[in-house]
Write a protein that holds these residues in place. Structure first.
Motif, PDB file in Angstrom:
ATOM      1  N   ILE A 220       0.840  -1.209   0.000  1.00  0.00           N
ATOM      2  CA  ILE A 220       0.000   0.000   0.000  1.00  0.00           C
ATOM      3  C   ILE A 220       0.869   1.251   0.000  1.00  0.00           C
ATOM      4  O   ILE A 220       0.689   2.173  -0.822  1.00  0.00           O
ATOM      5  N   MET A 224       1.640   4.124  -3.091  1.00  0.00           N
ATOM      6  CA  MET A 224       1.441   5.566  -2.910  1.00  0.00           C
ATOM      7  C   MET A 224       2.710   6.344  -3.251  1.00  0.00           C
ATOM      8  O   MET A 224       2.662   7.405  -3.880  1.00  0.00           O
ATOM      9  N   THR A 260      -1.714  11.043  -1.556  1.00  0.00           N
ATOM     10  CA  THR A 260      -0.918  10.102  -0.758  1.00  0.00           C
ATOM     11  C   THR A 260      -1.062  10.374   0.732  1.00  0.00           C
ATOM     12  O   THR A 260      -1.215   9.436   1.534  1.00  0.00           O
ATOM     13  N   PHE A 263      -4.683   9.231   1.902  1.00  0.00           N
ATOM     14  CA  PHE A 263      -4.873   7.783   1.940  1.00  0.00           C
ATOM     15  C   PHE A 263      -3.869   7.089   2.860  1.00  0.00           C
ATOM     16  O   PHE A 263      -4.150   6.004   3.375  1.00  0.00           O
ATOM     17  N   SER A 264      -2.714   7.694   3.073  1.00  0.00           N
ATOM     18  CA  SER A 264      -1.751   7.125   4.025  1.00  0.00           C
ATOM     19  C   SER A 264      -2.311   7.186   5.443  1.00  0.00           C
ATOM     20  O   SER A 264      -2.184   6.218   6.224  1.00  0.00           O
ATOM     21  N   HIS A 292      -3.946  -0.302  -6.555  1.00  0.00           N
ATOM     22  CA  HIS A 292      -3.443   0.768  -7.428  1.00  0.00           C
ATOM     23  C   HIS A 292      -4.600   1.516  -8.094  1.00  0.00           C
ATOM     24  O   HIS A 292      -4.637   2.748  -8.119  1.00  0.00           O
ATOM     25  N   PHE A 295      -6.820   3.372  -5.430  1.00  0.00           N
ATOM     26  CA  PHE A 295      -6.128   4.574  -4.929  1.00  0.00           C
ATOM     27  C   PHE A 295      -6.214   5.723  -5.931  1.00  0.00           C
ATOM     28  O   PHE A 295      -6.549   6.857  -5.566  1.00  0.00           O
ATOM     29  N   ASN A 296      -5.953   5.442  -7.208  1.00  0.00           N
ATOM     30  CA  ASN A 296      -5.954   6.511  -8.208  1.00  0.00           C
ATOM     31  C   ASN A 296      -7.355   7.031  -8.508  1.00  0.00           C
ATOM     32  O   ASN A 296      -7.558   8.239  -8.649  1.00  0.00           O
ATOM     33  N   THR A 299      -8.481   8.970  -5.328  1.00  0.00           N
ATOM     34  CA  THR A 299      -7.847  10.291  -5.244  1.00  0.00           C
ATOM     35  C   THR A 299      -8.510  11.276  -6.196  1.00  0.00           C
ATOM     36  O   THR A 299      -8.771  12.427  -5.841  1.00  0.00           O
TER      37      THR A 299
END
Length: 546
Positions: A220, A224, A260, A263-264, A292, A295-296, A299
């Motif tokens: 993960i 990022m 990043t 989501f981190s 992946h 996440f994209n 975002t």
């Protein structure tokens, strides 16, 4: 354990993976051809259309870095503003996930097992390449061969790192990356920045995951970091560019860094509080693709509503405001040459823009002989200088484009555009000559007779219509408009002969002033040549359409 025996095949596999990805992308891009050109028109639409455009182009060329470099080029050339650039950048992050799904397909589509499919794909591609005569066959072959090489590369990498399953030290490295988010993000950033491809770095991560080496939490954070590392290419590309272009690269960095961070924080809470066991579990290739992509897309969905704030922040950091466009500046950038199909459409757009400026000169030339106003004379001279600069810039860029590996049809299109640019530049020269004739009349305090005015107006109208139809035939790709040009040019030839004969009779009968009469005849020559060049443009369009 002999790490050299692991490193050499791993690096070789990585090289094959990247090369296969590039071959496949080039084949897809060439096959997309005209569709890639038409996508450029979407740039004038809203930000959401920009997101879709960025995703599609990145999926085709298999590189978000290449897409963002192209965006920097568009912004630097002035044909895309920062709002449009923001949309394409967000879409590029989504489009880059395609490669990961191709790699992970070996898990969820067993028929795509690299050990069986890759050699078959390469062999089929090579056979098509050898026996295929048509350009489309060569493109299909490139796609198939690239697809095969990509799988061979990922298989080689996975096989190379398989012995590391028994290495406690190597496993501990990933455990550390998973337990320390900052180190995981930093590792993903550095690897991606070094190889300048997030798709390739995700492929590396997937090859390690295939060997059962990567904990879920480490993957993960590394993913990022990869999104941040991919920004380095656009940042390096923006060096030496205008401030706006640097701002576009900064927008890309801010977007990925903000995503990043958000989501981190969410990942840390999830792994440390909500589900402490899942982070230590081994992640699969398919799960990497899912993370992946999620996440994209996440975002983009999250930051899309506040993307204007990101633009403002980037402009504030870069201390830049978007400047008013200088008409004489060529709106082309070498970065766009990375995607020849779009570069060609950019040249077409720029030739059309130059053509509109020449049309303005033609309209001004229709009145300047009669008004003899100093501001109109000066306007035509300035316009001619603008057209000269555009002509030189477009010509240089088109020559660079023609030196690339483009299709025969695209080579012909570039040749036609170069000739059209030359004809437009000559028409602009003749318009400047007409302004000089007006200046001569003004200085000598002369003017045409009433009959002379009517006749020269008739010639001006015919020749202006001839050029207008020529420009329309280019913009609309219209054979009908091109044939109208040929009709008008024939009419202009006949009219020039007739008016010259009538004017010489007036001169013989002393019905007009000699000084004004010379200007009249010179103007007829310029206008007749303008119609000749308009016909040349129409004929180039007709040839390009056949």
């Amino acid at each position: 354990m002999n790490y050299l025996n692991i490193l050499i095949p791993f690096v070789g596999g990585l090289g094959m993976f990247i090369y296969g990805m590039q071959i496949m992308a080039q084949g897809l891009e060439n096959a997309a051809g005209n569709r890639m050109k038409s996508l450029l028109e979407v740039l004038t639409k809203n930000k959401m259309m920009g997101v879709l455009l960025g995703a599609v182009i990145t999926a085709v060329i298999q590189s978000s870095s290449a897409t963002t470099v192209m965006v920097v080029g568009f912004v630097n050339a002035g044909i895309m503003n920062l709002t449009q650039a923001m949309g394409v950048i967000m879409g590029a992050n989504i489009g880059t996930t395609v490669t990961g799904w191709l790699v992970s397909s070996v898990e969820w589509a067993k028929v795509l097992s690299p050990s069986t499919l890759a050699p078959i794909a390469i062999m089929v591609g090579v056979v098509i390449m050898l026996i295929g005569k048509r350009r489309s066959s060569k493109e299909v072959a490139s796609i198939i061969v690239g697809f095969g090489l990509l799988f061979v590369g990922i298989t080689t990498m996975s096989s190379a790192v398989a012995p590391l399953q028994d290495s406690e030290g190597f496993r501990n490295i990933f455990v550390t990356l998973g337990s320390n988010p900052l180190l995981g993000i930093l590792a993903g950033t550095l690897v991606t920045a070094i190889i300048q491809s997030s798709s390739a770095s995700v492929g590396i991560l997937q090859s390690l995951a295939a060997a059962g080496l990567v904990p879920f939490s480490a993957a993960i954070y590394i993913i990022m970091g990869q999104n941040i590392g991919t920004c380095i290419t656009a940042i390096l590309s923006s060096l030496g560019a205008k401030k706006n272009a640097k701002t576009a690269a900064l927008m890309h960095l801010l977007f990925n860094v903000i995503g990043t961070v958000i989501f981190s924080v969410g990942a840390i809470l999830y792994f440390e509080v909500l589900n402490t066991d899942i982070g230590a579990g081994v992640i699969t290739q398919t799960q990497i693709s899912m993370v992946h992509t999620a996440f994209n897309i996440g975002t983009t969905v999250l930051l899309f509503p506040v993307s204007n704030w990101i633009i403002k922040l980037a402009k504030k950091i870069g201390r830049v405001e978007e400047d008013e466009q200088d008409r004489s500046r060529v709106l082309l950038d070498d970065r766009i040459l990375e995607t020849p199909a779009i570069a060609l459409q950019s040249v077409v757009n720029e030739v059309e823009r130059m053509g509109q400026i020449v049309l303005e000169s033609m309209e001004a030339a229709k009145t300047v002989l009669f008004t003899q106003k100093e501001e109109e004379i000066q306007f035509l001279k300035e316009e001619e200088s603008t057209v000269d600069r555009l002509s030189a810039g477009i010509t240089n860029y088109a020559i660079k484009l023609s030196s690339l590996q483009i299709s025969e049809k695209e080579h012909q299109s570039v040749a036609h555009l170069l000739q059209i640019v030359s004809d437009m530049e000559r028409i602009s020269d003749y318009c400047e000559n007409i302004s000089e004739f007006a200046e001569t009349l003004y200085e000598k305090k002369e003017s045409f007779s009433d009959v002379g005015k009517e006749q020269i107006k008739e010639m001006l109208d015919v020749c202006t219509d001839s050029y207008r139809y020529a420009l329309d035939s280019l913009v609309e790709q219209s054979k009908e408009k091109a044939f109208r040009v040929i009709e008008k040019e024939t009419q202009a030839d006949d009219l020039e002969i007739s008016l010259r004969s009538k004017h010489i009779k007036r001169l013989t009968n002393n019905q007009c002033n000699t000084e004004a009469g010379i200007v009249f005849l010179d103007s007829l020559v310029c206008l007749e040549r303008i119609s000749d060049h308009a016909r040349n443009i129409a004929e180039e369009v007709l040839e390009d359409l056949t």
